[in-house]
Design a protein around this motif. Structure first.
Motif, PDB file in Angstrom:
ATOM      1  N   VAL A  71       0.827  -1.200   0.000  1.00 52.25           N
ATOM      2  CA  VAL A  71       0.000   0.000   0.000  1.00 52.25           C
ATOM      3  C   VAL A  71       0.865   1.254   0.000  1.00 52.25           C
ATOM      4  O   VAL A  71       2.082   1.191   0.136  1.00 52.25           O
ATOM      5  CB  VAL A  71      -0.960   0.029   1.214  1.00 52.25           C
ATOM      6  N   GLU A  72       0.205   2.389  -0.147  1.00 53.52           N
ATOM      7  CA  GLU A  72       0.917   3.673  -0.176  1.00 53.52           C
ATOM      8  C   GLU A  72       1.541   3.992   1.171  1.00 53.52           C
ATOM      9  O   GLU A  72       2.700   4.382   1.260  1.00 53.52           O
ATOM     10  CB  GLU A  72      -0.067   4.778  -0.571  1.00 53.52           C
ATOM     11  N   SER A  73       0.754   3.842   2.244  1.00 54.28           N
ATOM     12  CA  SER A  73       1.244   4.228   3.567  1.00 54.28           C
ATOM     13  C   SER A  73       0.582   3.387   4.644  1.00 54.28           C
ATOM     14  O   SER A  73      -0.634   3.197   4.634  1.00 54.28           O
ATOM     15  CB  SER A  73       0.954   5.711   3.825  1.00 54.28           C
ATOM     16  N   ILE A  74       1.379   2.882   5.564  1.00 53.53           N
ATOM     17  CA  ILE A  74       0.824   2.114   6.679  1.00 53.53           C
ATOM     18  C   ILE A  74       0.092   3.028   7.656  1.00 53.53           C
ATOM     19  O   ILE A  74      -0.870   2.634   8.305  1.00 53.53           O
ATOM     20  CB  ILE A  74       1.952   1.345   7.402  1.00 53.53           C
ATOM     21  N   SER A  75       0.520   4.294   7.748  1.00 47.77           N
ATOM     22  CA  SER A  75      -0.044   5.217   8.737  1.00 47.77           C
ATOM     23  C   SER A  75      -1.361   5.847   8.299  1.00 47.77           C
ATOM     24  O   SER A  75      -2.130   6.312   9.125  1.00 47.77           O
ATOM     25  CB  SER A  75       0.961   6.330   9.056  1.00 47.77           C
ATOM     26  N   GLY A  76      -1.649   5.881   7.002  1.00 45.20           N
ATOM     27  CA  GLY A  76      -2.864   6.537   6.520  1.00 45.20           C
ATOM     28  C   GLY A  76      -4.120   5.801   6.963  1.00 45.20           C
ATOM     29  O   GLY A  76      -4.168   4.571   6.964  1.00 45.20           O
ATOM     30  N   SER A  77      -5.160   6.536   7.356  1.00 47.47           N
ATOM     31  CA  SER A  77      -6.383   5.915   7.872  1.00 47.47           C
ATOM     32  C   SER A  77      -7.073   5.058   6.814  1.00 47.47           C
ATOM     33  O   SER A  77      -7.594   3.981   7.115  1.00 47.47           O
ATOM     34  CB  SER A  77      -7.348   6.996   8.381  1.00 47.47           C
ATOM     35  N   PHE A  78      -7.071   5.517   5.565  1.00 43.10           N
ATOM     36  CA  PHE A  78      -7.700   4.762   4.478  1.00 43.10           C
ATOM     37  C   PHE A  78      -7.008   3.410   4.315  1.00 43.10           C
ATOM     38  O   PHE A  78      -7.649   2.358   4.251  1.00 43.10           O
ATOM     39  CB  PHE A  78      -7.639   5.552   3.174  1.00 43.10           C
ATOM     40  N   PHE A  79      -5.677   3.427   4.252  1.00 43.71           N
ATOM     41  CA  PHE A  79      -4.926   2.202   4.005  1.00 43.71           C
ATOM     42  C   PHE A  79      -4.928   1.281   5.225  1.00 43.71           C
ATOM     43  O   PHE A  79      -4.906   0.061   5.078  1.00 43.71           O
ATOM     44  CB  PHE A  79      -3.498   2.539   3.574  1.00 43.71           C
ATOM     45  N   ALA A  80      -4.969   1.853   6.424  1.00 44.25           N
ATOM     46  CA  ALA A  80      -5.051   1.031   7.634  1.00 44.25           C
ATOM     47  C   ALA A  80      -6.375   0.270   7.661  1.00 44.25           C
ATOM     48  O   ALA A  80      -6.412  -0.928   7.968  1.00 44.25           O
ATOM     49  CB  ALA A  80      -4.903   1.906   8.873  1.00 44.25           C
ATOM     50  N   SER A  81      -7.469   0.960   7.334  1.00 46.53           N
ATOM     51  CA  SER A  81      -8.786   0.310   7.301  1.00 46.53           C
ATOM     52  C   SER A  81      -8.854  -0.731   6.191  1.00 46.53           C
ATOM     53  O   SER A  81      -9.419  -1.814   6.364  1.00 46.53           O
ATOM     54  CB  SER A  81      -9.887   1.364   7.092  1.00 46.53           C
ATOM     55  N   LEU A  82      -8.268  -0.380   5.039  1.00 46.24           N
ATOM     56  CA  LEU A  82      -8.231  -1.308   3.902  1.00 46.24           C
ATOM     57  C   LEU A  82      -7.489  -2.589   4.293  1.00 46.24           C
ATOM     58  O   LEU A  82      -7.966  -3.708   4.046  1.00 46.24           O
ATOM     59  CB  LEU A  82      -7.546  -0.636   2.720  1.00 46.24           C
ATOM     60  N   ALA A  83      -6.325  -2.431   4.919  1.00 44.37           N
ATOM     61  CA  ALA A  83      -5.498  -3.580   5.311  1.00 44.37           C
ATOM     62  C   ALA A  83      -6.211  -4.455   6.338  1.00 44.37           C
ATOM     63  O   ALA A  83      -6.122  -5.690   6.281  1.00 44.37           O
ATOM     64  CB  ALA A  83      -4.165  -3.093   5.860  1.00 44.37           C
ATOM     65  N   ARG A  84      -6.909  -3.819   7.273  1.00 42.83           N
ATOM     66  CA  ARG A  84      -7.603  -4.574   8.309  1.00 42.83           C
ATOM     67  C   ARG A  84      -8.661  -5.501   7.703  1.00 42.83           C
ATOM     68  O   ARG A  84      -8.744  -6.688   8.041  1.00 42.83           O
ATOM     69  CB  ARG A  84      -8.243  -3.614   9.317  1.00 42.83           C
ATOM     70  N   THR A  85      -9.457  -4.961   6.770  1.00 40.19           N
ATOM     71  CA  THR A  85     -10.499  -5.775   6.134  1.00 40.19           C
ATOM     72  C   THR A  85      -9.892  -6.852   5.252  1.00 40.19           C
ATOM     73  O   THR A  85     -10.370  -7.993   5.220  1.00 40.19           O
ATOM     74  CB  THR A  85     -11.444  -4.887   5.301  1.00 40.19           C
ATOM     75  N   ILE A  86      -8.827  -6.509   4.522  1.00 44.44           N
ATOM     76  CA  ILE A  86      -8.158  -7.494   3.663  1.00 44.44           C
ATOM     77  C   ILE A  86      -7.624  -8.653   4.495  1.00 44.44           C
ATOM     78  O   ILE A  86      -7.744  -9.828   4.106  1.00 44.44           O
ATOM     79  CB  ILE A  86      -7.022  -6.823   2.862  1.00 44.44           C
ATOM     80  N   GLU A  87      -7.051  -8.358   5.653  1.00 46.71           N
ATOM     81  CA  GLU A  87      -6.508  -9.407   6.505  1.00 46.71           C
ATOM     82  C   GLU A  87      -7.597 -10.367   6.959  1.00 46.71           C
ATOM     83  O   GLU A  87      -7.432 -11.592   6.928  1.00 46.71           O
ATOM     84  CB  GLU A  87      -5.810  -8.790   7.719  1.00 46.71           C
ATOM     85  N   ALA A 275     -16.876  27.469   3.425  1.00 47.35           N
ATOM     86  CA  ALA A 275     -17.488  26.136   3.403  1.00 47.35           C
ATOM     87  C   ALA A 275     -16.397  25.115   3.049  1.00 47.35           C
ATOM     88  O   ALA A 275     -15.474  25.420   2.299  1.00 47.35           O
ATOM     89  CB  ALA A 275     -18.610  26.083   2.383  1.00 47.35           C
ATOM     90  N   VAL A 276     -16.510  23.912   3.589  1.00 42.10           N
ATOM     91  CA  VAL A 276     -15.460  22.900   3.395  1.00 42.10           C
ATOM     92  C   VAL A 276     -16.076  21.536   3.091  1.00 42.10           C
ATOM     93  O   VAL A 276     -17.033  21.115   3.737  1.00 42.10           O
ATOM     94  CB  VAL A 276     -14.573  22.780   4.654  1.00 42.10           C
ATOM     95  N   VAL A 277     -15.487  20.871   2.094  1.00 39.58           N
ATOM     96  CA  VAL A 277     -15.827  19.485   1.770  1.00 39.58           C
ATOM     97  C   VAL A 277     -14.515  18.750   1.509  1.00 39.58           C
ATOM     98  O   VAL A 277     -13.552  19.337   1.006  1.00 39.58           O
ATOM     99  CB  VAL A 277     -16.742  19.385   0.523  1.00 39.58           C
ATOM    100  N   CYS A 278     -14.472  17.455   1.839  1.00 41.63           N
ATOM    101  CA  CYS A 278     -13.260  16.668   1.593  1.00 41.63           C
ATOM    102  C   CYS A 278     -13.593  15.366   0.880  1.00 41.63           C
ATOM    103  O   CYS A 278     -14.604  14.722   1.195  1.00 41.63           O
ATOM    104  CB  CYS A 278     -12.539  16.364   2.908  1.00 41.63           C
ATOM    105  N   PHE A 279     -12.757  15.023  -0.088  1.00 42.17           N
ATOM    106  CA  PHE A 279     -12.858  13.704  -0.708  1.00 42.17           C
ATOM    107  C   PHE A 279     -12.153  12.717   0.206  1.00 42.17           C
ATOM    108  O   PHE A 279     -10.974  12.880   0.507  1.00 42.17           O
ATOM    109  CB  PHE A 279     -12.191  13.697  -2.093  1.00 42.17           C
ATOM    110  N   ASP A 280     -12.888  11.686   0.644  1.00 41.55           N
ATOM    111  CA  ASP A 280     -12.410  10.653   1.567  1.00 41.55           C
ATOM    112  C   ASP A 280     -12.638  11.107   3.008  1.00 41.55           C
ATOM    113  O   ASP A 280     -12.029  12.062   3.482  1.00 41.55           O
ATOM    114  CB  ASP A 280     -10.943  10.295   1.332  1.00 41.55           C
ATOM    115  N   ASP A 281     -13.511  10.415   3.688  1.00 39.97           N
ATOM    116  CA  ASP A 281     -13.883  10.768   5.056  1.00 39.97           C
ATOM    117  C   ASP A 281     -12.775  10.407   6.041  1.00 39.97           C
ATOM    118  O   ASP A 281     -11.830   9.684   5.714  1.00 39.97           O
ATOM    119  CB  ASP A 281     -15.185  10.042   5.420  1.00 39.97           C
ATOM    120  N   HIS A 282     -12.900  10.936   7.246  1.00 41.69           N
ATOM    121  CA  HIS A 282     -11.900  10.712   8.304  1.00 41.69           C
ATOM    122  C   HIS A 282     -12.608  10.925   9.633  1.00 41.69           C
ATOM    123  O   HIS A 282     -13.536  11.735   9.738  1.00 41.69           O
ATOM    124  CB  HIS A 282     -10.747  11.710   8.150  1.00 41.69           C
TER     125      HIS A 282
END
Length: 338
Positions: A71-87, A275-282
């Motif tokens: 993955v791109e980064s072990i520390s990123g929240s997206f990739f951490a969640s992705l890795a957890r489900t994949i495992e 006003a603020v919007v972000c792609f990818d929640d956190h």
């Protein structure tokens, strides 16, 4: 500590190594080895702490039962969640995960793929960094099972699964445009990745559709390896330069988190001043007053779909779907920031 070998077990049990091998591979009855002797060998092996050598098991079965996850980064929240489900999903098929990150460094990515190849992983799940095209092409040429996630290379016919980035940003823009915003900033990572290019194109296309001139389209690209403190300064300077902006869309959640600090440092109120919007929640966006609206990626679905595609290649499932390149729809989470 010396590794206990099959020969060591054979010597302790007073039998030939071949007999130990047959028993430990579940072939005692087939080769007419008595239950008493088989039980003795198993007991001796357990007491001695014998563990089959993974390379030997791989040579015998043709499988390591290990998947390489890059993955791109072990520390990123997206990739951490992705890795957890994949495992979790991989374990349901009897596989373990070898987990590494590239930090979007193609040289590191190449080295990690080579390391996984030497460890004879059965398949690869990869979020590719720019410049890894040849490495992915080589795996395809060698007919190694693989699935790309979160990104892909347009010139390679590789299986992939990711969110529909273009549609997701169009959804974010439409939410802002419906609120009457016409001077909307777009802050994104400056990387040559297809998903980031699609997000930027969606921003430009939405502006064109609503007849917003180029002079009112404010885009800031921030280098991926920029330190957090510098990111905050760059975003603060960008907002200060464009005081006429009424809204800002962050193209990634790590930039959105930095943006929250920049906006706070500038003494601005959300959504009254900006006003603020972000792609990818956190999680931060849910907790940050007044709550930041975001396009939520279907992380669990991405992970499960990627595993399903890989298991089909490995022959571990009889799924009938022939589709190998999959875009999933994100969900807009509306909070009080717009």
């Amino acid at each position: 500590m010396k590794r206990v070998s099959l020969k060591d077990v054979a010597q302790k049990a007073g039998v030939a190594p071949s007999t130990v091998s047959l028993v430990l591979n579940g072939k005692a009855k087939q080769r007419r080895i008595s239950e008493t002797l088989a039980a003795k060998i198993i007991s001796v092996a357990k007491a001695a702490g014998y563990q089959p050598h993974p390379v030997a098991v791989n040579l015998r079965t043709g499988q390591s039962k290990i998947l390489g996850l890059l993955v791109e980064s072990i520390s990123g929240s997206f990739f951490a969640s992705l890795a957890r489900t994949i495992e979790v999903e991989a374990e349901s098929y009897g596989y373990k995960i070898m987990y590494c990150s590239t930090e979007n460094n193609p040289l590191k990515g190449k080295e990690l793929i080579q390391m996984m190849f030497k460890h004879q992983v059965d398949g690869y799940l990869i979020t590719p960094a720019p410049g890894m095209e040849e490495d992915i092409a080589q795996l395809l040429q060698l007919k190694r099972p693989l699935v790309l996630m979160d990104s892909y290379f347009e010139g390679l016919n590789a299986p992939y699964v990711l969110v529909d980035n273009y549609k997701g940003v169009r959804t974010c823009m439409e939410q802002l445009l419906k609120k009457g915003h016409r001077k909307i900033g777009f802050i994104t990572a400056d990387l040559d990745l297809v998903q980031l290019q699609q997000r930027k194109r969606a921003y430009r296309d939405a502006c064109t559709e609503y007849k917003i001139p180029a002079s009112s389209q404010y885009v800031l690209g921030i280098a991926y390896d920029t330190p957090q403190k510098t990111i905050i300064k760059q975003i603060s300077a960008f907002i200060t330069r464009h005081r006429d902006m009424s809204a800002v869309l962050f193209g990634t959640n790590y930039l959105g988190v930095a943006g929250m600090e920049s906006i706070t440092n500038l003494g601005l109120r959300i959504p009254d001043d900006l006003a603020v919007v972000c792609f990818d929640d956190h999680d931060v966006f849910r907790l940050y007053p007044p709550g930041i609206s975001a396009l939520q990626q279907p992380i669990d679905n991405i992970a499960k779909t990627a595993i399903a595609l890989l298991m089909k290649q490995l022959g571990a499932t009889k799924a009938k779907s022939r589709k190998q390149q999959i875009l999933l729809e994100g969900k807009f989470i509306k909070r009080r920031s717009i």
